[in-house]
Design a protein around this motif. Sequence first.
Motif, short mmCIF file in Angstrom:
data_model
loop_
_atom_site.label_atom_id
_atom_site.label_comp_id
_atom_site.label_asym_id
_atom_site.label_seq_id
_atom_site.Cartn_x
_atom_site.Cartn_y
_atom_site.Cartn_z
N TRP A 11 20.28 -15.06 33.57
CA TRP A 11 19.38 -16.08 34.10
C TRP A 11 19.82 -16.43 35.63
N SER A 12 21.08 -16.37 35.87
CA SER A 12 21.58 -16.56 37.27
C SER A 12 21.67 -15.48 38.05
N ALA A 13 21.30 -14.39 37.80
CA ALA A 13 21.22 -13.19 38.52
C ALA A 13 20.54 -13.42 40.00
N ASP A 14 20.78 -13.10 40.91
CA ASP A 14 20.23 -13.40 42.10
C ASP A 14 19.29 -12.52 42.68
N PRO A 15 17.94 -12.89 42.32
CA PRO A 15 16.88 -11.48 42.39
C PRO A 15 16.66 -11.66 44.01
N THR A 16 16.02 -10.65 44.40
CA THR A 16 15.78 -10.53 45.70
C THR A 16 14.71 -11.63 46.20
N ASP A 17 13.85 -12.03 45.37
CA ASP A 17 13.06 -13.18 45.76
C ASP A 17 13.36 -14.30 44.50
N PRO A 18 13.81 -15.12 45.09
CA PRO A 18 14.27 -16.43 43.97
C PRO A 18 13.04 -16.98 43.31
N THR A 19 11.85 -16.62 43.80
CA THR A 19 10.74 -17.42 43.26
C THR A 19 10.20 -16.28 42.30
N ALA A 20 10.51 -14.91 42.19
CA ALA A 20 10.18 -14.02 41.23
C ALA A 20 10.18 -14.42 39.82
N PRO A 21 9.44 -14.13 39.10
CA PRO A 21 9.49 -14.49 37.57
C PRO A 21 10.67 -13.88 37.01
N TYR A 22 10.97 -14.56 35.84
CA TYR A 22 12.17 -13.87 35.11
C TYR A 22 11.63 -13.12 34.11
N ALA A 23 12.39 -11.66 34.47
CA ALA A 23 11.55 -10.48 33.53
C ALA A 23 12.91 -9.73 32.81
N PRO A 24 13.23 -10.08 31.39
CA PRO A 24 14.37 -9.60 30.66
C PRO A 24 14.12 -8.07 30.33
N ALA A 25 15.59 -7.82 29.91
CA ALA A 25 15.40 -6.17 29.73
C ALA A 25 14.39 -5.85 28.50
N SER A 26 14.27 -7.03 27.72
CA SER A 26 13.21 -6.72 26.46
C SER A 26 11.73 -6.26 27.10
N LEU A 27 11.42 -7.22 28.17
CA LEU A 27 10.11 -7.08 28.36
C LEU A 27 9.75 -5.44 28.98
N ALA A 28 10.70 -4.90 29.66
CA ALA A 28 10.88 -3.32 29.88
C ALA A 28 10.86 -2.55 28.79
N ALA A 29 11.77 -2.87 27.88
CA ALA A 29 12.05 -1.99 26.61
C ALA A 29 10.99 -2.26 25.24
N GLU A 30 10.34 -3.36 25.37
CA GLU A 30 9.50 -3.80 24.11
C GLU A 30 8.27 -4.07 24.64
N GLY A 31 8.17 -4.55 25.79
CA GLY A 31 6.69 -4.99 26.20
C GLY A 31 6.52 -6.46 26.17
N PHE A 32 7.56 -7.10 25.72
CA PHE A 32 7.31 -8.55 25.53
C PHE A 32 8.77 -9.47 25.68
N VAL A 33 8.71 -10.77 25.89
CA VAL A 33 9.83 -11.53 25.95
C VAL A 33 9.81 -12.28 24.82
N HIS A 34 11.04 -12.14 24.12
CA HIS A 34 11.33 -12.89 22.74
C HIS A 34 11.49 -14.25 22.98
N CYS A 35 10.67 -15.06 22.12
CA CYS A 35 10.97 -16.69 22.14
C CYS A 35 11.01 -17.11 20.86
N SER A 36 11.34 -18.54 20.69
CA SER A 36 11.62 -19.11 19.51
C SER A 36 10.51 -20.34 19.55
N ALA A 37 10.21 -20.85 18.51
CA ALA A 37 9.30 -22.14 18.56
C ALA A 37 10.12 -23.46 18.28
N ASP A 38 11.36 -23.33 18.23
CA ASP A 38 11.94 -24.74 17.93
C ASP A 38 13.48 -24.34 18.04
#
Length: 114
Positions: A11-38
């Motif tokens: 989460w703290s990795a310094d992106p080239t653009d600090p306003t860039a959206p967060y895109a974890p590795a799962s997005l590239a590998a699986e096509g989505f970001v895993h989340c939870s409901a609670d």
Amino acid sequence: MLLHVVPLADWSADPTDPTAPYAPASLAAEGFVHCSADGAAALAIADGPYRTAPGPLLVLVIDESRLGAEVRWEGSGDVLFPHVYGAIERTAVTEVLEVRRDADGRARELAPRP
């Protein structure tokens, strides 16, 4: 609200653009970001797949209405998890919580970050 478990280093990795959206590795590998409901589900994930992750773990609290990407509830049977099919805009993250672990490394609670 959706919850997403993430190591602090990711989460703290310094992106080239600090306003860039967060895109974890799962997005590239699986096509989505895993989340939870609670919180209970987020703690189970922190205590399962992330149990041996080094360093602090965070939980991003995400306002689904602020996401530009589609959210699908998927899984098997009665157990469904929200999957975000795109990057997460940082403006959609309304709070960042910390996973508190016990002496054995088990995830015990979510707490506001100091």
